[in-house]
Design a protein around this motif. Structure first.
Motif, PDB file in Angstrom:
ATOM      1  N   GLU A 543      30.502 -77.622 -34.043  1.00 35.61           N
ATOM      2  CA  GLU A 543      30.860 -78.786 -34.729  1.00 35.61           C
ATOM      3  C   GLU A 543      29.745 -79.794 -34.605  1.00 35.61           C
ATOM      4  N   GLU A 544      29.067 -80.076 -33.626  1.00 31.38           N
ATOM      5  CA  GLU A 544      27.890 -81.085 -33.308  1.00 31.38           C
ATOM      6  C   GLU A 544      27.009 -80.624 -33.916  1.00 31.38           C
ATOM      7  N   LEU A 545      26.558 -79.245 -34.400  1.00 32.54           N
ATOM      8  CA  LEU A 545      25.301 -78.743 -35.060  1.00 32.54           C
ATOM      9  C   LEU A 545      25.855 -79.127 -36.577  1.00 32.54           C
ATOM     10  N   ALA A 546      26.989 -79.156 -36.890  1.00 36.71           N
ATOM     11  CA  ALA A 546      27.480 -79.567 -38.434  1.00 36.71           C
ATOM     12  C   ALA A 546      27.141 -80.733 -38.649  1.00 36.71           C
ATOM     13  N   THR A 547      27.739 -81.790 -37.577  1.00 42.64           N
ATOM     14  CA  THR A 547      27.670 -83.332 -37.830  1.00 42.64           C
ATOM     15  C   THR A 547      26.230 -83.559 -37.840  1.00 42.64           C
TER      16      THR A 547
END
Length: 624
Positions: A543-547
């Motif tokens: 999720e952090e990588l996508a954000t």
């Protein structure tokens, strides 16, 4: 008593009497040549005449007319009465009996015949001339005779519009009769002029059926009752079940109601082992197995929906094509389906879901034949698509033995009732194959071309010697196979048992190996997933990588938009802040200044355009 019959005939009715005698040759007529006729002919010179040293022969063919025989019966009634005694009158017969019994000759004759009869009865009780002393002896010398089969009789559908012989059933007592069900299984292939009749044939008389069965719809299956040879049950094309009593005529005695019957054609019906001998059950492609009591055909006594999910949903049910019931296993039965599955069922289960025990998968098309081995009930035969397979109840994933894939489609098959290693199959190209897996496994022991049209049904007599094949055009062919194929061989049961056990053990080993490989593959995939999870613990989550990726994307887009805006600003027209004018001719200065004031509101492009259209002599514009 001497029986003499004298024939009397007149002499003149015998014709002219022939008188023969020996005498020398006599010349009755001598015709001399006529020279006047020579002018009508031409002399041929030279003259060639061929001469054959061999005898001249010719070939001729003749087809004899078909002989049709008819069976007639004679009813013997009580006779031997004198002419003056009417056997229908009770008083006259009693009076004559009393008269005879008083005769002295009557007593002597009875005493003489009584002693002879008593001797025969005692002899009969002492010795049974029909007893087989070696019936338990199973060892038979192997014969070197080649496997063969010959056609005994051919029973043809007597109607003009031919139908398929879809089912055959042998008479249970002596197998002297053959019941044949005729139907048309093609989609919307039933003609209005097509006959619905099915027939019972005497195997000695192929010219005319012994009895006609008249159903309300075409019969797809037909079976004799093993306990009562006068009763037959049949399944119709419209889904109804009916039974006949041959003593009561051609019409069915009772039929099931349409609302409680099958929705599709009934492909198989089997008699159950019961005390009354009136219980039967049927299977159809509508996905139902129904139990019936012929004493009450208004509705079925029991119902089973072949839903593989065990929910009883008729929409998801498997269409049934074949049935198998073994009398030694009264609670078990098997169903062959359109989808190539064999469903093993238990009738005595408490719930409908528990009645479906397991399934066997291995065919690519409908299972047209399903039968347990009569000597080894745990092994059963299935015939479908282009191959026949032998299964073991203990192995559900694959069959233990199978035939090669044929070029023609297989339509029916069955075991030999006298040999455990022999089974029969029929194909769509009109061929009958006899298999003996103790002799050959890759090829049939005997392959026989029965007819030119497709074969659809097959049934073997209880003694294993005769078998009948039904064809697409309604022809039932009766065949007699060689004694080697219908006689139990030496140690055949032991060899067949060893063969089945060996193949079952081999399949169990392969099944365990496949199960082990699947477990290893599953553990390997789970281990790789765990390693990937451990490697990703120190890094950012998904999720952090996508954000972060989304934010970087929008930053790049905004930078690109700003860059394009700057480029468009450079290309945009620029207004001037001041104009210097140099005029050499003073007379033109007022006009030019007025024009410049008006043009101060325009863009540089407009002024350049205007300057190309209006020429001011001795004038120069300086823009700041």
């Amino acid at each position: 008593m001497e029986i003499v019959h004298v024939y009397t005939k007149k002499r003149n009715e015998f014709g002219r009497q022939c008188n023969f005698s020996d005498r020398p040759a006599e010349l009755h007529v001598d015709i001399l040549p006529d020279p006047s006729l020579a002018s009508n002919f031409i002399e041929r010179d030279p003259c060639d005449i061929p001469i054959q040293c061999t005898q001249e022969m010719s070939e001729h063919e003749v087809n004899t007319e078909r002989f049709e025989s008819d069976t007639r019966g004679i009813n013997h009634v009580e006779g031997g009465w004198p002419k003056d005694v009417n056997p229908q009158e009770m008083e006259q017969t009693i009076r004559f009996r009393k008269k005879v019994e008083k005769d002295e000759h009557y007593f002597s004759t009875i005493m003489q015949l009584g002693s002879n009869m008593e001797h025969c009865i005692k002899q009969n009780n002492a010795i049974n001339i029909y007893q087989e002393y070696f019936e338990e002896e199973e060892v038979v010398e192997e014969s070197e005779e080649q496997p063969s089969a010959k056609t005994i009789n051919v029973f043809r559908d007597p109607n003009e519009i031919k139908r398929t012989a879809t089912c055959l059933s042998w008479h249970p007592d002596g197998s002297c009769k053959l019941a044949v069900a005729y139907s048309s299984l093609g989609f919307q292939n039933i003609s209005p002029d097509m006959s619905y009749d099915s027939y019972i044939w005497d195997i000695e008389n192929p010219n005319k059926p012994e009895m006609t069965l008249k159903p309300v719809s075409l019969l797809v299956c037909l079976e004799y009752n093993p306990k009562d040879s006068h009763i037959l049950v049949g399944g119709s094309y419209n889904g109804q079940i009916a039974y006949w009593d041959t003593r009561k005529g051609s019409q069915p005695v009772e039929m099931s109601t349409i609302e409680h019957s099958h929705r599709d054609p009934v492909y198989k019906v089997i008699w159950l082992q019961s005390k009354t001998g009136t219980d039967t059950f049927s299977a159809s492609t509508d996905g139902q197995v129904l139990w019936w009591d012929i004493r009450k055909m208004s509705e079925p006594t029991e119902r089973l929906v072949l839903d593989p999910n065990k929910k009883g949903n008729l929409d998801n049910a498997l269409g049934a094509i074949s049935l198998e019931f073994e009398t030694t296993m009264p609670t078990k039965f098997m169903v062959g389906t359109e989808q190539g599955l064999v469903v093993s069922c238990n009738r005595k289960a408490k719930t409908p879901a528990e009645k479906i025990v397991c399934t066997y998968s291995g065919h690519h098309g409908p299972i047209y034949a399903l039968q347990r081995n009569p000597f080894f009930p745990k092994n059963f035969l299935t015939v479908a698509d282009w191959t026949a397979r032998i299964w073991s109840e203990d192995i559900k994933e694959s069959s233990i033995m199978w035939t090669k894939y044929h070029m023609a489609y297989l339509s029916d098959g069955c075991w030999s009732p006298v040999r455990p290693s022999v089974f029969f199959t029929v194909k769509m190209d009109g061929t009958l194959d006899v298999w003996d897996f103790l002799f050959k496994q890759n090829d049939p022991t005997l392959s026989l071309k029965v007819c030119d049209e497709a074969l659809y049904s097959l049934r073997v007599q209880d003694n294993g010697r005769f078998l009948a094949c039904g064809s697409q055009l309604g022809t039932a062919t009766l065949l007699e196979i060689s004694p080697g194929l219908c006689t139990l061989q030496r140690n055949e049961k032991a060899l067949a048992t060893a063969m089945f056990e060996r193949e079952t053990k081999r399949e169990k080993i392969l099944e365990a190996r496949h199960r082990e490989m699947r477990l290893k593959e599953r553990s390997r995939s789970e281990q790789s997933k765990d390693e990937d999870t451990k490697e990703g613990d120190g890094e950012e989550s998904v999720e952090e990588l996508a954000t972060r990726t989304e934010a970087e994307f929008y930053e790049i887009v905004e930078a690109e938009l700003k860059k394009r805006a700057k480029e468009q600003e450079k290309k945009r027209p620029v207004l001037w802040s001041g104009i210097d004018l140099e005029v050499e001719d003073p007379s033109w200065s007022g006009v030019v200044c007025q024009s410049i004031i008006e043009l101060s509101l325009l863009s540089l492009h407009a002024i350049s355009t205007l300057s190309s259209l209006i020429w001011y002599p001795s004038c120069r514009l300086i823009l700041t």
